[in-house]
Design an enzyme around this catalytic site. Sequence first.
Site, PDB file in Angstrom:
ATOM      1  N   SER A  29       0.830  -1.202   0.000  1.00 22.24           N
ATOM      2  CA  SER A  29       0.000   0.000   0.000  1.00 22.24           C
ATOM      3  C   SER A  29       0.866   1.254   0.000  1.00 22.24           C
ATOM      4  O   SER A  29       1.611   1.510   0.948  1.00 22.24           O
ATOM      5  CB  SER A  29      -0.909   0.001   1.228  1.00 22.24           C
ATOM      6  OG  SER A  29      -1.542   1.260   1.333  1.00 22.24           O
ATOM      7  N   HIS A  85      -1.060  -1.354  -4.183  1.00 15.80           N
ATOM      8  CA  HIS A  85      -2.365  -1.029  -3.609  1.00 15.80           C
ATOM      9  C   HIS A  85      -2.446   0.488  -3.424  1.00 15.80           C
ATOM     10  O   HIS A  85      -1.580   1.102  -2.802  1.00 15.80           O
ATOM     11  CB  HIS A  85      -2.505  -1.746  -2.271  1.00 15.80           C
ATOM     12  CG  HIS A  85      -3.858  -1.635  -1.663  1.00 15.80           C
ATOM     13  ND1 HIS A  85      -4.925  -2.405  -2.064  1.00 15.80           N
ATOM     14  CD2 HIS A  85      -4.323  -0.844  -0.667  1.00 15.80           C
ATOM     15  CE1 HIS A  85      -5.983  -2.102  -1.326  1.00 15.80           C
ATOM     16  NE2 HIS A  85      -5.654  -1.150  -0.481  1.00 15.80           N
ATOM     17  N   ASP A 142      -4.793   3.543  -2.106  1.00 16.26           N
ATOM     18  CA  ASP A 142      -5.937   3.863  -1.246  1.00 16.26           C
ATOM     19  C   ASP A 142      -6.450   5.262  -1.543  1.00 16.26           C
ATOM     20  O   ASP A 142      -5.795   6.255  -1.236  1.00 16.26           O
ATOM     21  CB  ASP A 142      -5.511   3.783   0.224  1.00 16.26           C
ATOM     22  CG  ASP A 142      -5.305   2.351   0.681  1.00 16.26           C
ATOM     23  OD1 ASP A 142      -6.226   1.535   0.495  1.00 16.26           O
ATOM     24  OD2 ASP A 142      -4.220   2.049   1.213  1.00 16.26           O
ATOM     25  N   MET A 163      -9.181   8.049  -0.697  1.00 14.86           N
ATOM     26  CA  MET A 163     -10.094   8.413   0.406  1.00 14.86           C
ATOM     27  C   MET A 163     -10.628   9.818   0.186  1.00 14.86           C
ATOM     28  O   MET A 163      -9.893  10.706  -0.261  1.00 14.86           O
ATOM     29  CB  MET A 163      -9.339   8.363   1.734  1.00 14.86           C
ATOM     30  CG  MET A 163      -8.635   7.054   1.992  1.00 14.86           C
ATOM     31  SD  MET A 163      -7.927   6.999   3.638  1.00 14.86           S
ATOM     32  CE  MET A 163      -6.991   5.454   3.538  1.00 14.86           C
ATOM     33  N   HIS A 170      -8.198   0.917  -4.409  1.00  9.99           N
ATOM     34  CA  HIS A 170      -9.200   0.710  -3.354  1.00  9.99           C
ATOM     35  C   HIS A 170      -9.894   2.051  -3.096  1.00  9.99           C
ATOM     36  O   HIS A 170      -9.306   2.956  -2.514  1.00  9.99           O
ATOM     37  CB  HIS A 170      -8.453   0.202  -2.102  1.00  9.99           C
ATOM     38  CG  HIS A 170      -9.316  -0.038  -0.919  1.00  9.99           C
ATOM     39  ND1 HIS A 170      -8.786  -0.285   0.343  1.00  9.99           N
ATOM     40  CD2 HIS A 170     -10.666  -0.074  -0.772  1.00  9.99           C
ATOM     41  CE1 HIS A 170      -9.772  -0.472   1.204  1.00  9.99           C
ATOM     42  NE2 HIS A 170     -10.920  -0.329   0.559  1.00  9.99           N
ATOM     43  N   MET A 201     -12.205   4.267  -1.184  1.00 10.91           N
ATOM     44  CA  MET A 201     -12.947   4.491   0.064  1.00 10.91           C
ATOM     45  C   MET A 201     -13.631   5.840  -0.058  1.00 10.91           C
ATOM     46  O   MET A 201     -13.272   6.817   0.602  1.00 10.91           O
ATOM     47  CB  MET A 201     -11.981   4.428   1.260  1.00 10.91           C
ATOM     48  CG  MET A 201     -11.569   3.008   1.594  1.00 10.91           C
ATOM     49  SD  MET A 201     -10.031   2.928   2.511  1.00 10.91           S
ATOM     50  CE  MET A 201      -8.888   3.077   1.145  1.00 10.91           C
ATOM     51  N   MET A 248     -11.390  -6.096   5.026  1.00  9.80           N
ATOM     52  CA  MET A 248     -10.653  -5.133   5.840  1.00  9.80           C
ATOM     53  C   MET A 248     -10.421  -5.742   7.228  1.00  9.80           C
ATOM     54  O   MET A 248     -11.377  -6.127   7.895  1.00  9.80           O
ATOM     55  CB  MET A 248     -11.458  -3.833   6.024  1.00  9.80           C
ATOM     56  CG  MET A 248     -11.684  -2.982   4.798  1.00  9.80           C
ATOM     57  SD  MET A 248     -10.217  -2.237   4.045  1.00  9.80           S
ATOM     58  CE  MET A 248      -9.316  -1.591   5.438  1.00  9.80           C
ATOM     59  N   GLY A 290      -9.242   3.902   6.620  1.00  7.36           N
ATOM     60  CA  GLY A 290      -8.956   5.320   6.810  1.00  7.36           C
ATOM     61  C   GLY A 290      -7.483   5.613   7.032  1.00  7.36           C
ATOM     62  O   GLY A 290      -7.000   6.666   6.644  1.00  7.36           O
ATOM     63  N   GLY A 330      -3.229   3.937   7.632  1.00  5.63           N
ATOM     64  CA  GLY A 330      -2.271   2.840   7.668  1.00  5.63           C
ATOM     65  C   GLY A 330      -1.767   2.655   9.093  1.00  5.63           C
ATOM     66  O   GLY A 330      -2.018   3.493   9.971  1.00  5.63           O
ATOM     67  N   GLY A 331      -1.069   1.564   9.313  1.00 10.68           N
ATOM     68  CA  GLY A 331      -0.385   1.360  10.588  1.00 10.68           C
ATOM     69  C   GLY A 331      -1.278   1.026  11.775  1.00 10.68           C
ATOM     70  O   GLY A 331      -0.863   1.185  12.921  1.00 10.68           O
ATOM     71  N   ASP A 369      -6.675  -6.728   3.881  1.00 12.25           N
ATOM     72  CA  ASP A 369      -6.077  -5.382   3.943  1.00 12.25           C
ATOM     73  C   ASP A 369      -6.173  -4.835   5.363  1.00 12.25           C
ATOM     74  O   ASP A 369      -7.273  -4.649   5.887  1.00 12.25           O
ATOM     75  CB  ASP A 369      -6.855  -4.483   2.963  1.00 12.25           C
ATOM     76  CG  ASP A 369      -6.322  -3.058   2.883  1.00 12.25           C
ATOM     77  OD1 ASP A 369      -5.265  -2.768   3.464  1.00 12.25           O
ATOM     78  OD2 ASP A 369      -6.994  -2.244   2.209  1.00 12.25           O
ATOM     79  N   GLY A 370      -5.001  -4.565   5.964  1.00 11.37           N
ATOM     80  CA  GLY A 370      -4.966  -3.909   7.275  1.00 11.37           C
ATOM     81  C   GLY A 370      -4.198  -4.710   8.314  1.00 11.37           C
ATOM     82  O   GLY A 370      -4.580  -5.821   8.658  1.00 11.37           O
ATOM     83  N   GLY A 371      -3.078  -4.130   8.760  1.00 11.51           N
ATOM     84  CA  GLY A 371      -2.311  -4.776   9.834  1.00 11.51           C
ATOM     85  C   GLY A 371      -1.619  -6.062   9.429  1.00 11.51           C
ATOM     86  O   GLY A 371      -1.297  -6.897  10.277  1.00 11.51           O
ATOM     87  N   GLY A 396       1.067  -2.116   4.109  1.00 14.51           N
ATOM     88  CA  GLY A 396       1.582  -0.755   4.014  1.00 14.51           C
ATOM     89  C   GLY A 396       2.770  -0.576   4.925  1.00 14.51           C
ATOM     90  O   GLY A 396       3.932  -0.613   4.495  1.00 14.51           O
TER      91      GLY A 396
HETATM   92  C1  DX5 Z   1      -6.632   1.450   5.275  1.00 15.47           C
HETATM   93  C2  DX5 Z   1      -6.153   1.073   3.912  1.00 15.47           C
HETATM   94  C3  DX5 Z   1      -5.030   0.113   3.910  1.00 15.47           C
HETATM   95  C4  DX5 Z   1      -3.782   0.580   4.609  1.00 15.47           C
HETATM   96  C5  DX5 Z   1      -3.050  -0.635   5.105  1.00 15.47           C
HETATM   97  O1  DX5 Z   1      -7.776   2.198   5.137  1.00 15.47           O
HETATM   98  O2  DX5 Z   1      -7.216   0.472   3.177  1.00 15.47           O
HETATM   99  O3  DX5 Z   1      -4.729  -0.294   2.583  1.00 15.47           O
HETATM  100  O4  DX5 Z   1      -2.929   1.331   3.782  1.00 15.47           O
HETATM  101  O5  DX5 Z   1      -1.968  -0.234   5.853  1.00 15.47           O
HETATM  102  P1  DX5 Z   1      -1.260  -1.188   6.912  1.00 15.47           P
HETATM  103  O6  DX5 Z   1      -0.731  -2.374   6.168  1.00 15.47           O
HETATM  104  O7  DX5 Z   1      -0.175  -0.314   7.483  1.00 15.47           O
HETATM  105  O8  DX5 Z   1      -2.297  -1.573   7.941  1.00 15.47           O
HETATM  106 ZN    ZN Z   2      -6.670  -0.365   1.202  1.00 11.17          ZN
END
Ligand code: DX5
Ligand code: ZN
Length: 218
Positions: free
Chosen positions: A8, A31, A33, A35, A63, A65, A134, A139, A141-142, A173-175, A195
């Site tokens: 990401s 990826h 994102d 938003m 992606h 959002m 998700m 919203g 990263g991290g 996607d996420g963590g 990410g």
């Molecule tokens: C969050 C995004 C993710 C995010 C993932 O809303 O959809 O794609 O960038 O980041 P990590 O891998 O750091 O959780």
């Molecule tokens: Zn994403």
Amino acid sequence: MPVILSPSVLSADFLRLAEEIHDVRGVEYLHVDVMDGRYVPNITFGPKIVRHLSTLGIPLDVHLMIEEPERYIEDFIGAGAHFLTVHPEASVHLHRTVTRIRELGARPGIALNPSTPPQAVEYVLADVDLVLVMTVNPGFGGQRFIEGQLPKIRRLRAMIDALPGPKPLLEVDGGIDPETTPLVVDAGAEMLVAGNAIFGRPDRQEAIAAIRAAAQGR
Ligand code: DX5
Ligand code: ZN
């Protein structure tokens, strides 16, 4: 299992985007994102940046959002999106939206928030190429991986396996990092977004290798 990786760019240094992306060469997708500050409490970028990213030689997993994504699908596909993923809550006529994405030449995906049940995609599952689960609230990263999503990944794996025709990819996607990777791969995920675990590390190729090794159970 070999996994499909989609780093990401949200966690990359935006002032050095081209070099950052060069650092992750060899991955299957990037990826991206998008938003809008309404569907999620953060704002990122639009089709112009996506168009620039599309010139860097890695297919884009975009992606969205954003509210009413149908208003922008043409722009993002024109900008070079390979996969274009929308959230069901944001698009009232979801079937029309995913059908339109395919008609315009991209591969449609659907993303499920942590609170969205797998049944939300049941009647469009055969019409998409990607289902994104998700494992954080969208919203930022991290954030910390939500382990309670694992049963949903398993359920979607079973729903996808039961389809008679072509099967959408199951993406998470996420963590995602080397610790959480085996959990989601065991549950049936085949495509992973990461990410922070890639762009937050000094050596990106080493970070990618660590996630791939974790997916293979090494
Ligand atoms: C969050 C995004 C993710 C995010 C993932 O809303 O959809 O794609 O960038 O980041 P990590 O891998 O750091 O959780
Ligand atoms: Zn994403």
